[in-house]
Design an enzyme around this catalytic site. Structure first.
Site, PDB file in Angstrom:
ATOM      1  CD  GLN A   1      -2.830   1.330   2.365  1.00  9.57           C
ATOM      2  OE1 GLN A   1      -3.424   2.368   2.628  1.00  9.57           O
ATOM      3  NE2 GLN A   1      -3.010   0.242   3.089  1.00  9.57           N
TER       4      GLN A   1
ATOM      5  CD  GLU B   1      -2.037   2.466   8.343  1.00  9.13           C
ATOM      6  OE1 GLU B   1      -2.136   3.381   9.183  1.00  9.13           O
ATOM      7  OE2 GLU B   1      -1.715   2.664   7.156  1.00  9.13           O
TER       8      GLU B   1
ATOM      9  CG  ASP C   1       0.533   0.985   4.669  1.00 11.14           C
ATOM     10  OD1 ASP C   1       1.773   0.927   4.625  1.00 11.14           O
ATOM     11  OD2 ASP C   1      -0.162   0.038   5.056  1.00 11.14           O
TER      12      ASP C   1
ATOM     13  N   GLY D   1      -8.338  21.031  19.968  1.00 11.48           N
ATOM     14  CA  GLY D   1      -7.907  22.289  19.378  1.00 11.48           C
ATOM     15  C   GLY D   1      -8.407  23.476  20.178  1.00 11.48           C
ATOM     16  N   GLY D   2      -8.385  24.624  19.542  1.00 12.61           N
ATOM     17  CA  GLY D   2      -8.776  25.844  20.230  1.00 12.61           C
ATOM     18  C   GLY D   2     -10.261  25.931  20.509  1.00 12.61           C
TER      19      GLY D   2
END
Length: 410
Positions: free
Chosen positions: A18, A139, A168, A243-244
């Site tokens: 892959q 993977e 991959d 996040g923010g």
């Protein structure tokens, strides 16, 4: 007549499984002539995870569109001679064999650039130089060692793999960037160069925000995480955005496994959300009105939102939230994605005809270039282009070809 971005670029594709094929498929979609070199037995994924007997698997067909296939036993002396000519006539060579495999064939980087000083030689490996160099990587091994698994899942559960193939195909996209940069630099220098990409490194690059948070921990708990306890490493935090702006997947009607909408609560979105959920007073309540007030009780906030979303199907929740410009997205199942007319219209989910398989669905080119259109074509049959490339392009004699077959060279 419209040309393609990489028209005239010949890629010798010595990849398998892959990570490598995902990279060379992108190059093929961008217009390169990608020649997939396979052992006479073929890429192992032609036979893996088959859903139809004696037909190339979807694993193979969905990673090898728009390529040509030749077979070659590179361990034979005549095979080495033919490989030498293929290297001389290629602009790019891509491989993802185990460390040292190409060198053992007799084709070290020094030998390759001696044969073709302009070639870009790209290698995809599991790890960089160091104690892990010779370890095998897959993977989820790359996810485990690149920072993804330790930060994926819920706080009270084990490390989790992500369904996105960041080890991959994620590494393949990094390899494409390196190859394109090397080709561009060649226009100035006239020289090719070596491009090395490690799966662990690519996953880590995609997990950089977790290293950001690791350093922030030195200054106290991460307020935007729903976790109550923090140690000395970034914890798993479920579906928190990290996040923010806080986000979470909230359940919708009728309560199936993918009946969820992921909702981001921005400061400007709190007032319309409070109205939608039937609690307009929370927009002015000092206990709820500001992001700072809401951060300590994120779980309660999303519980209030979910009490509303559980009464509606996810697509109606999507419409209601988007009417107020609130960032959100329904959790789409693989069935919903494969049947989504907008994805088909954007040619990111496409139908392809195969001479043995019939019609199958695959992922189209995610890179949309206005002057380099892409028609996704089927993957090649094993050795389908042997005559075309060996006779017409390399100049082998028609008499030699059946001998090479009989001797197991092709």
């Amino acid at each position: 007549m419209m040309t393609k971005a990489l028209e005239g670029v010949r890629v010798l594709d010595m990849t398998h499984v892959q990570s490598g094929p995902s990279a060379t498929q992108i190059l093929a979609w961008l217009g390169a002539d990608v020649v997939k070199l396979e052992a006479p037995t073929g890429d192992i994924t032609r036979r893996q995870l088959r859903d139809l007997p004696d037909v190339d698997s979807l694993y193979f067909t969905m990673l090898n569109s728009n390529k040509r296939s030749i077979t070659l036993n590179t361990k034979s002396e005549r095979g080495k001679e033919i490989l030498t000519e293929l290297i001389r006539t290629s602009d790019v060579l891509v491989e993802n064999f185990g460390p040292g495999a190409i060198d053992r064939m007799g084709f070290s980087w020094d030998r390759i650039r001696e044969l073709n000083p302009r070639i870009v030689y790209a290698s995809i490996k599991g790890f960089g130089e160091g104690p892990y160099t010779n370890y095998k990587a897959y993977e989820v091994v790359a996810q485990a060692m690149g920072g993804s698994m330790s930060t994926t899942g819920f706080e009270d559960g084990p490390p989790m793999a992500t369904g996105a193939q960041i080890g991959d195909s994620g590494t393949g996209m990094h390899a494409v960037a390196g190859i394109l940069a090397a080709l561009f630099q060649r226009t100035h220098t006239g020289r090719g160069q070596r491009v090395n990409v490690a799966m662990q490194h690519a996953v880590l690059n995609l997990c950089r925000v977790k290293l950001r948070d690791q350093q922030r921990l030195a200054h106290g708990p991460l307020a935007e995480f729903p976790n109550e306890d923090f140690g000395d490493e970034v914890p798993r935090s479920g579906n928190a955005s990290g996040g923010g702006q806080p986000g979470w997947a909230v359940r919708c009607a009728p309560g199936g496994p993918n009946d969820y909408v992921y909702v981001i609560v921005q400061p400007v979105g709190w007032k319309p959300i409070s109205e939608l959920i039937g609690r307009p007073e929370l927009a002015e309540d000092p206990e709820w009105a500001t992001p700072e007030a809401r951060l300590p009780k994120l779980a309660k906030m999303f519980q209030l939102i979910e009490e509303w979303t559980r009464t509606l199907p996810k697509m109606l929740v999507l419409e209601a939230l988007n009417a107020h410009h609130i960032p959100c997205g329904p959790v789409l199942s693989t069935k919903e994605i494969i049947e989504d007319p907008s994805l088909a219209a954007n040619e990111i989910v496409v139908e392809v005809e195969h001479p043995e398989r019939g019609t199958y669905v695959t992922v189209g080119n995610p890179l949309k270039l206005s002057d380099s259109p892409v028609k996704v074509e089927r993957s090649p049959l094993l050795g389908e282009h042997n005559e075309e490339i060996y006779l017409r392009e390399l100049g082998l004699s028609r008499e030699e070809l059946p001998l090479l077959r009989a001797q197991g060279v092709i």
